[in-house]
Design a protein around this motif. Structure first.
Motif, PDB file in Angstrom:
ATOM      1  N   SER A  98       0.829  -1.214   0.000  1.00 60.13           N
ATOM      2  CA  SER A  98       0.000   0.000   0.000  1.00 60.13           C
ATOM      3  C   SER A  98       0.860   1.259   0.000  1.00 60.13           C
ATOM      4  O   SER A  98       0.453   2.289  -0.527  1.00 60.13           O
ATOM      5  CB  SER A  98      -0.942   0.003   1.208  1.00 60.13           C
ATOM      6  N   ASP A  99       2.071   1.170   0.558  1.00 59.20           N
ATOM      7  CA  ASP A  99       2.948   2.348   0.625  1.00 59.20           C
ATOM      8  C   ASP A  99       3.732   2.577  -0.662  1.00 59.20           C
ATOM      9  O   ASP A  99       4.256   3.663  -0.873  1.00 59.20           O
ATOM     10  CB  ASP A  99       3.905   2.222   1.815  1.00 59.20           C
ATOM     11  N   ASP A 100       3.814   1.579  -1.536  1.00 58.66           N
ATOM     12  CA  ASP A 100       4.554   1.718  -2.799  1.00 58.66           C
ATOM     13  C   ASP A 100       3.955   0.753  -3.806  1.00 58.66           C
ATOM     14  O   ASP A 100       4.243  -0.439  -3.786  1.00 58.66           O
ATOM     15  CB  ASP A 100       6.042   1.412  -2.576  1.00 58.66           C
ATOM     16  N   CYS A 104       6.187  -5.119  -4.508  1.00 61.30           N
ATOM     17  CA  CYS A 104       5.288  -6.165  -4.023  1.00 61.30           C
ATOM     18  C   CYS A 104       6.056  -7.083  -3.084  1.00 61.30           C
ATOM     19  O   CYS A 104       7.278  -7.211  -3.167  1.00 61.30           O
ATOM     20  CB  CYS A 104       4.664  -6.934  -5.178  1.00 61.30           C
ATOM     21  N   ASP A 105       5.304  -7.662  -2.169  1.00 59.35           N
ATOM     22  CA  ASP A 105       5.867  -8.624  -1.237  1.00 59.35           C
ATOM     23  C   ASP A 105       5.595 -10.028  -1.756  1.00 59.35           C
ATOM     24  O   ASP A 105       4.497 -10.322  -2.219  1.00 59.35           O
ATOM     25  CB  ASP A 105       5.228  -8.460   0.147  1.00 59.35           C
TER      26      ASP A 105
END
Length: 157
Positions: A98-100, A104-105
């Motif tokens: 959500s912050d970038d 992706c994780d």
């Protein structure tokens, strides 16, 4: 069999440094070929296996694609494409941050962990059968290879 016989060398190497470099490159290709044959039976590439090992080692925490790239053995591999293929097989999961939105994780799924654990059983047998070096000789080999790469770092920095 000697390196010279394996590569059908007809003229001597110029020096031991040249021979060592060719020997390391030849041995790397031989080892990758052996692993490729084993992993192919499981529908996975060496690079995909490397990503799964990275994710399993980082589990349960997620890691970004850039984090995977930093840890990969083959820096020329396209980590995003490899993750996409593993995602399609259900071996990893991916969530966008959500912050970038560009990052992706990635995490390994339970199916991926089970898959790696099964592969590791076969890899252990492969490793036991592939060499006739002693534990002490493997330690020496590792020390020499680390030292060899260290020399490269000293000359480029």
């Amino acid at each position: 069999m000697t390196l010279e016989k394996d590569i059908k060398q007809t003229k001597p190497f110029r020096n031991n440094i040249e021979k060592s470099i060719v020997n390391v490159m030849f041995t790397n290709n031989w080892l990758c070929d052996q692993q490729y044959k084993m992993l192919k039976k499981h529908g996975i590439t060496l690079q995909q296996y490397n990503v799964l090992r990275i994710l399993k080692g980082h589990s349960p925490e997620p890691i970004t694609i850039n984090g995977i790239i930093e840890r990969m053995l083959d820096k020329m591999s396209n980590a995003s494409r490899l993750v996409d293929k593993l995602l399609h097989k259900g071996l990893v999961s991916r969530s966008y941050r959500s912050d970038d939105r560009r990052a992706c994780d990635v995490t390994i799924t339970q199916k991926g962990i089970d898959f790696v654990n099964e592969l590791n059983k076969e890899i252990e047998i492969f490793q036991k059968n592939m060499s006739n070096l002693s534990e002490k000789e493997f330690n020496t080999l590792n020390e020499l290879l680390d030292k060899f790469r260290g020399i490269e770092h000293e000359t480029t920095n």
